[in-house]
Design an enzyme around this catalytic site. Structure first.
Site, PDB file in Angstrom:
ATOM      1  N   SER A 216       0.825  -1.200   0.000  1.00 40.46           N
ATOM      2  CA  SER A 216       0.000   0.000   0.000  1.00 40.46           C
ATOM      3  C   SER A 216       0.866   1.260   0.000  1.00 40.46           C
ATOM      4  O   SER A 216       1.690   1.424  -0.894  1.00 40.46           O
ATOM      5  CB  SER A 216      -0.959  -0.049   1.183  1.00 40.46           C
ATOM      6  OG  SER A 216      -2.069   0.734   0.912  1.00 40.46           O
ATOM      7  N   HIS A 358      -7.755  -5.766   0.751  1.00 37.98           N
ATOM      8  CA  HIS A 358      -6.516  -5.002   0.803  1.00 37.98           C
ATOM      9  C   HIS A 358      -5.689  -5.453   2.010  1.00 37.98           C
ATOM     10  O   HIS A 358      -6.052  -5.194   3.156  1.00 37.98           O
ATOM     11  CB  HIS A 358      -6.897  -3.522   0.943  1.00 37.98           C
ATOM     12  CG  HIS A 358      -5.753  -2.572   0.907  1.00 37.98           C
ATOM     13  ND1 HIS A 358      -5.005  -2.349  -0.214  1.00 37.98           N
ATOM     14  CD2 HIS A 358      -5.234  -1.771   1.875  1.00 37.98           C
ATOM     15  CE1 HIS A 358      -4.084  -1.448   0.053  1.00 37.98           C
ATOM     16  NE2 HIS A 358      -4.194  -1.084   1.319  1.00 37.98           N
TER      17      HIS A 358
HETATM   18  C1  GTR Z   1      -5.302   4.441   2.053  1.00 36.34           C
HETATM   19  C2  GTR Z   1      -4.759   5.260   0.920  1.00 36.34           C
HETATM   20  C3  GTR Z   1      -4.080   4.357  -0.048  1.00 36.34           C
HETATM   21  C4  GTR Z   1      -3.140   3.383   0.644  1.00 36.34           C
HETATM   22  C5  GTR Z   1      -3.675   2.873   1.960  1.00 36.34           C
HETATM   23  C6  GTR Z   1      -2.683   2.131   2.867  1.00 36.34           C
HETATM   24  O1  GTR Z   1      -6.072   5.135   2.932  1.00 36.34           O
HETATM   25  O2  GTR Z   1      -5.818   5.918   0.330  1.00 36.34           O
HETATM   26  O3  GTR Z   1      -3.413   5.106  -1.031  1.00 36.34           O
HETATM   27  O4  GTR Z   1      -1.890   3.910   0.782  1.00 36.34           O
HETATM   28  O5  GTR Z   1      -4.219   3.873   2.715  1.00 36.34           O
HETATM   29  O6  GTR Z   1      -1.520   2.501   2.990  1.00 36.34           O
HETATM   30  O7  GTR Z   1      -3.122   1.169   3.484  1.00 36.34           O
END
Ligand code: GTR
Length: 385
Positions: A216, A358
């Site tokens: 991420s 995610h």
């Molecule tokens: C989210 C962000 C993403 C990603 C994520 C993370 O809120 O919008 O771009 O980086 O966090 O790091 O888990």
């Protein structure tokens, strides 16, 4: 224009040609890429997206081995704790590197370095907590060293006006920050390179087979680290999404405007001028992927991670292909997205889309290690499996 782009989606949006120089000249050889276009694209990303680090390796960089514990993981690994310290006009700082080196694999061993953006129990040095986010035991079992540092050592993930972390240490005191000054993602990438400075000195490790991994926001940092620092042999982006692996033009989920509004400290000031204006950026993220060529790149997505936009991540890999081709290499070995849980690993760019949310999971790591086994040639080098 944006409405049209969003309708076609990032999988089809027209992109800047990775092989056409700013002056319109077409890049026709690996040498021309390496000597002319690569520096140009790097500079475009520095100026418009991630910002410019004022320092590379500081002259006063210091490595201190704080501890060596040879009997970790039931005797399977040696733990090293290394303090990587530095100072600049605004003060001093240190990155705490945690390293597990397999005891029963032929040295020097290849290594996976995680840029850890989750809580530090995910990289527990005692191993009382074993998080799938960093399966150090599994890495060691397969003959890899497991290395990790926490992003906050380089820069805490806070919108604090760039006072803390390496910004406060290295930015010129009392001078207003230029619009292309480095943001927090670039600070984490800088941290990964300082860890690499140490890894090169550790004779138990093969510095020519080091993978940098991030999830991420950590994946964005891994890509930018690997784009700039050619010592990383393999760069792994797990669900890095916006301003990571995902194409920005036509992207679903998080846009440039979203990311700049929610995380104003991640990128440089100039990047904010592209809010809602993706089509005016002189780059898109396939060009970031291409900066890894001819080295190994792995892009991973997850089916439910629509905020990152898996087809947009896959496409960046596809569109980096022409640069790999200049080197006589295949980038991605598939032109269309594979089914979930069916990794594509034959080319120099690997890809999978995992079923689920995610996250960075044991399955993802397994795929990364399979890809490294295949392309680092650990079997030939005598892996312990
Ligand atoms: C989210 C962000 C993403 C990603 C994520 C993370 O809120 O919008 O771009 O980086 O966090 O790091 O888990």
């Amino acid at each position: 224009m944006m409405a049209t782009l969003n309708k076609v989606g990032a999988a089809e949006a027209p992109l800047p040609d990775v092989l056409t120089m700013q002056n319109g000249v077409k890049v026709t050889s690996a040498a021309m890429w390496q000597q002319q276009r690569r520096p140009e694209v790097l500079e475009l990303f520095r100026k418009n997206v991630y910002g410019r680090a004022p320092v590379e390796r500081p002259a006063n960089l210091k490595f201190e081995i704080e501890s060596i514990t040879p009997d970790m993981m039931e005797g399977k690994a040696t733990r090293k704790q290394v303090r990587i310290s530095f100072s600049g006009p605004g003060g001093a700082g240190a990155i705490h590197l945690l390293l597990f080196v397999p005891n029963h694999a032929p040295q020097p061993v290849p290594c996976f370095l995680l840029i850890c953006n989750r809580t530090s129990d995910n990289i527990d040095l005692t191993r009382a907590v074993k998080s799938p986010f960093w399966p150090a035991e599994a890495l060691v079992a397969r003959g890899y060293a497991a290395a990790a540092f926490h992003v906050s050592d380089a820069d805490p993930d806070q919108d604090d006006g760039f006072k803390n972390g390496v910004h406060g240490i290295f930015d010129k005191p009392g001078v207003p920050r230029p619009p292309d000054a480095w943001g927090t993602i670039a600070a984490w990438s800088w941290g990964a390179s300082r860890v690499m400075d140490y890894l090169q000195t550790d004779t138990s490790l093969d510095a020519k087979r080091v993978a940098v991994v991030g999830h991420s926001r950590g994946g964005k940092a891994a890509l930018w680290a690997g784009a700039q620092d050619e010592r990383f042999a393999l760069v792994i982006s797990n669900e890095s999404g916006s301003t990571g692996a995902a194409i920005a033009r036509g992207k679903h989920g998080e846009t440039i405007k979203d990311i700049n509004q929610h995380f104003p400290h991640w990128f440089c000031q100039n990047y904010k001028s592209y809010n809602g204006r993706e089509q005016d950026l002189p780059v898109d993220q396939h060009m970031l992927a291409a900066l890894i060529a001819p080295r190994l790149l792995y892009i991973a997505s997850a089916t439910e991670d629509t905020w990152s936009d898996p087809p947009a991540e896959f496409r960046a890999g596809v569109e980096a292909g022409p640069v790999y081709k200049l080197f006589g290499l295949t980038g991605l070995s598939a032109a269309t997205m594979p089914k979930p849980d069916s990794p594509v690993q034959d080319g120099h760019i690997g890809y999978h889309v995992r079923t689920g949310k995610h996250n960075l999971t044991a399955y993802d790591w397994d795929c990364f290690m399979n890809f490294a086994d295949k392309h680092f040639g650990t079997h030939k080098a005598g892996s312990t499996r």
